[in-house]
Each structure stands twice: as C-alpha cells, then as structure tokens.
Scaffold this active site. Structure first.
Site, PDB file in Angstrom:
ATOM      1  N   CYS A   1       1.316  -4.929   6.431  1.00 31.29           N
ATOM      2  CA  CYS A   1       1.771  -6.098   5.677  1.00 31.29           C
ATOM      3  C   CYS A   1       1.059  -6.167   4.327  1.00 31.29           C
ATOM      4  O   CYS A   1       1.359  -5.391   3.433  1.00 31.29           O
ATOM      5  CB  CYS A   1       1.590  -7.362   6.532  1.00 31.29           C
TER       6      CYS A   1
ATOM      7  N   HIS B   1       3.364  -6.567  12.150  1.00 34.28           N
ATOM      8  CA  HIS B   1       1.989  -6.651  12.639  1.00 34.28           C
ATOM      9  C   HIS B   1       1.820  -6.129  14.068  1.00 34.28           C
ATOM     10  O   HIS B   1       1.834  -6.921  15.015  1.00 34.28           O
ATOM     11  CB  HIS B   1       1.527  -8.110  12.616  1.00 34.28           C
TER      12      HIS B   1
ATOM     13  N   GLU C   1      -0.832  -5.315  15.515  1.00 36.12           N
ATOM     14  CA  GLU C   1      -2.081  -5.823  16.104  1.00 36.12           C
ATOM     15  C   GLU C   1      -1.891  -7.176  16.785  1.00 36.12           C
ATOM     16  O   GLU C   1      -2.762  -7.623  17.529  1.00 36.12           O
ATOM     17  CB  GLU C   1      -3.181  -5.889  15.034  1.00 36.12           C
TER      18      GLU C   1
END
Lengths: 322, 205
Positions: free
Chosen positions: B87, B184, B186
């Site tokens: 991002c 994302h 994560e």
C-alpha cells in the site's frame, strides 16, 4: 493480524456488492480497525480551516480532525458545541491527501449519519462537543464508516468497542494544554489490562465474570481482551498534549499514536510545533531526537494551559457512565 | 551461512502486523532467520530484505528522509536487496504518484518501481473493501484482498510484471526483486504472500 474481539458479523454497516466479476464487502471490522492500524505511530491534528489542514499535512500528520472550534475555544465560548460545517469539511477533504476525520456529538445518530454521507474517513463521537444523548452512544455497527471514541478507563473503552468503535483514544481533559489527565487515563487502562491478563493467565473465570459485570460489558469481550493483554483495537492518546515531550511521554506509556487538539494551533509557533510533535512521536525511543524536536519550539509560545483540578466544565465526564 | 535477516521499516504504520506475519512465514517454511523492526540507517544496513508496511506514504517518506533511512534503503535496493512494499510502501517504491482528488504529488519517493500510482484510487475509507483476488503467476490462486484507501497502478513500464488485477485495475506487481501490493496481506490470516517474499529473500541470500 487484527484481533477481532467483539466482532459483529451481521452488522448493518457491512455492505456486500459486486464490482465487475468480484464480490466485495465494505464496512467490515477488518476494514474499519485496519484503517486505524494504518495510523499507528502517527499524529492526528485538530484543524478548523483548510490552511491549518495543509500545515498539518506538510508537517507529517497521518490524518486531520475537523472541528468548528478548537477545544480550548469550545471551553471559552460555552453554549452548545456541534459538528463542524459540512462545507468546511468538504473543502478540507478536497485539499489534503491524508484521511479526514470529523467529530459528532455523543449519541447524536443523525450528526453521525450526515458525516458518513459527507464521506469523512472516520467519525469521532466526542466529548468535546455537547452530548446529545449521554445514556446511549451511537450504535456504531450500523455504520460503514469507522468510529473512534474516547475512554478514561478499561470499562469505558470496552463498552465503546462493544458498540462498534474501531479505535479508542484516551479522553484526557481537552482544551486545557495540560497532559496530566491523559497520563492518568492511559495508566488506568494499562493497569486494568495487566490485572485482567494475570487473572486470565491464572484461569480464574469466576473473577473474569465478576469483572465483566463491574465493567458492564459481555464476558466474551473481557475474556478476549484479557487473553490479548491489550485493547483489541488501536489506542491513541488525546487531551492536553502541547509539546513534543508530551507526545513522546504518551508513546512511552504504550499508546499507538497521538491526537493533538488545541496544543498546535493555539500556540504561537504552530508550523514548527506541528513538525516537532510529529518528530517526537516517530522517534520517541531516542531521547536525543526528542530533545531536537523540543528545541524546535519555544516554551514562551506554548498555550498557557489550565489546572485541571478546578475546571467548571470537565468534558471527560461526558458519557462516561453509559 | 547465517539465517536471513528481514527488516520491517518502523517509521509509521502497521509494523507489528508485518513482523508477526513474517515470523510466522519463516516458521511455516522452516527457514532460519530473524525479523526486526528497522528505523535507523545502521539497522537497515544489516538486513537481507525489507518490508515497507502500510501507513501514510507522505509521512513514512518524509520521516525516513529526516534520519537518512531513505538514502540507505535506496542504496540497498540498488544493490539488489529484495523489498516488499504494501500500500503506502508500494507508493514509496514507485517513480510517480498522483492523488485521485488532489492531483500530482510532490512527495519523497524511492524511484525504483517503473509505475505511475494513483493514490486513493478506489475512493475514501467508506469505499475500502475486501474481495478475493488471485496472483496466479506466483502460484497463489486465491488471496483475501484487504484494500484500505488503496492505491492502484495506472501506468507500468515493460520491466514490470503484473501479478494481479481487481476489476481491470492493477493491484500487485513485481519488478526484479521488488514486489508491491495495493492490499494488506498482513491484516489477513493468509501467509502466502509473506512466504513468497521470504523465499525471494532466501534465494537472494
């Protein structure tokens, strides 16, 4: 990964739709809490004009919070403090690339809906404004836009999370330029978290149930929070932060980031101070860098500040029992 | 040879989530290595691979310039260190960025990834979305995409390999040892992209 304690899967704020051949979901807890995770280690600044928003963005703030008046002016003006003018919020949204937040009154469902329609990135249901309903906060699961709420202790924080808050901040005592109350609030939350974590580790479910009753939240949320040993959402400090050293101190106490209200734009060296507070927040672990940041400001330019003991209006008490 | 040393740039954003995902990826793959938060040029000089996490690209860029971290990162990438930009991290790796509403941006960029990025390409937070996407080229047929005020790639050079598209918009790319995603990984429980990156670092090591 985002801890999803207190998640509500069938929330009305979740919108499912197809874009091209892709099925999508908006307004989920992952997206709302995830947004707050992207702000971590950053500074959110209160602004009232486009010029201030640009100063904040240039200084390296991660987001701006739009108000009609800065908290210290709210305190002086008295009367009813409401959400900011939509026109100003929109002008600010069109002039900065960082996220734009705005405040609604506690419990004012329709001010919140208006802010959602305006398309702000996050709504702060805030004690700085005059509460519309102190007994019931906004049921935030009904919204696609994420919310941040203030809290003075673990019970308040968990009650707000149970209502759907995606982020928590300490309340402190807004508009005073005095960090003392924010320090107390974060220490309260930390102490209570340590306590429930140790009870959880001991496997004492009976004690956890009685804590859930005391805090007026569900047992599941208390148990999940206790297992994590931290709030299940991002937790920022707010209320009275005026100097780089204030910001660094709150980071050291374990906050995920900082909100600065009147501290910047009520000082006489706003530009330098905005940069200095960002630097101190980023490099809080390095006292020498914090010193350099502190050197960028002049204490004679700091807002005067108030003793929090004899205030006529204690904003932090608004909506705290609900 | 010692284990791999992977750094997560810890200036601003969701650092801890990436540290955790990378540690779990190492463990799952049985690769010996460490994952550390890195902030100073000294810390960065020791690493074999870097993740630049999500956050605000203007903030991460400006503040990494302050302490000389950006310069060191540039040097390491130029020498072939694998890097994964997520991002905001992908924006920082790119050559050009513009904002959907505000227009052309004058923000510090690392100037490696031969792409032009549109920031906030899908809209503001209310338009943030989750959707299943695919990165077939690197063997990931299904991946839970979490897009938060996400950027997309509007122009890409011939050395840039497109790894994934969402509704015709480019959302994941690779150029040599540089990987970038709009979304994302994560924040999800799926470690496959972190594993892919760990393997890239291991091969290079």
């Amino acid at each position: 990964m985002i801890p999803l304690a207190g998640d509500l899967n069938d929330a009305k704020g979740i919108i499912k739709e197809n874009i091209g051949s892709f099925g999508t979901k908006r307004g989920t807890s992952t997206l709302k809490r995830g947004f707050a995770h992207m702000l971590k280690n950053g500074v959110v600044m209160d602004v009232t004009t486009v010029e201030q928003a640009q100063i904040a963005e240039d200084a390296g703030s991660v987001a701006v919070m739009v108000l009609d008046k800065l908290p210290s002016d709210v305190r002086k003006a008295g009367g009813v403090a409401r959400t900011a003018s939509i026109r100003i919020i929109q002008e600010i949204m069109d002039s900065v690339t960082i996220p734009v937040m705005a405040k609604c009154r506690i419990g004012h469902v329709y001010e919140a809906m208006v802010l959602q329609e305006t398309n702000v990135d996050m709504i702060d249901e805030s004690e700085v404004l005059t509460p519309a309903d102190e007994t019931r906060h906004v049921w935030k699961w009904d919204f696609t836009t994420p919310f941040v709420n203030g809290a003075r202790n673990l019970g308040e924080a968990l009650r707000r999370i149970e209502e759907g808050a995606a982020m928590i901040r300490t309340k402190g005592e807004p508009g005073t330029g005095n960090v003392a109350e924010a320090v107390i609030h974060i220490k309260n939350v930390n102490n209570e978290l340590r306590r429930i974590k140790s009870i959880y580790d001991d496997g004492d479910h009976q004690d956890l149930i009685s804590i859930a009753r005391d805090l007026k939240v569900s047992y599941t949320l208390v148990e999940q929070t206790a297992s994590l040993g931290r709030l299940p959402v991002v937790n920022f400090a707010a209320g009275g932060i005026s100097t780089p050293a204030d910001a660094a101190y709150l980071m050291k106490l374990g906050c995920d980031g900082i909100f600065v209200g009147s501290g910047i734009f009520k000082s006489d060296d706003a530009k330098e101070r905005a940069q200095a507070i960002v630097l101190a927040t980023t490099f809080w672990e390095d006292p020498n860098k914090v010193k350099e940041a502190q050197k960028m400001i002049d204490e004679r330019q700091s807002m005067l500040g108030l003793d929090t003991k004899n205030l006529e209006l204690r904003m932090q008490e608004r909506g705290s029992t609900a | 040879m010692n284990g791999v040393n992977i750094g997560v740039l810890a200036v601003q954003g969701d650092v801890a989530e990436n540290v955790l995902a990378t540690q779990m990826a190492l463990e799952d793959l049985g690769i010996i290595g460490t994952v550390n938060e890195v902030k100073t040029p000294e810390q960065i000089s020791d690493i074999d691979g870097l993740i630049i996490p999500g956050g605000e690209s203007t903030v991460i860029g400006t503040l990494s310039m302050v302490n000389g971290a950006l310069k060191k990162i540039k040097e390491k990438i130029a020498n072939g260190m694998p890097v994964f930009g997520i991002c905001a991290g992908m924006i920082l790796l790119s050559k050009k960025a513009k904002d959907r509403v505000v227009g052309e941006m004058d923000q510090p960029l690392l100037d490696f990834l031969d792409v032009k990025i549109e920031r906030n390409a899908f809209g503001r937070q209310q338009d943030s979305f989750e959707s299943e996407i695919s990165l077939e080229k690197i063997g990931i047929s299904k991946f839970p995409g979490v897009f938060i005020r996400a950027p997309s790639i509007i122009e890409s050079g011939k050395n840039v390999e497109v790894l994934s598209k969402f509704n015709e918009k480019i959302v994941a790319v690779k150029q040599g040892n540089i990987v970038g995603t709009s979304f994302h990984p994560e924040l999800t429980g799926d470690l496959s992209l972190h594993k892919y990156f760990v393997n890239l670092v291991k091969t290079k090591h």
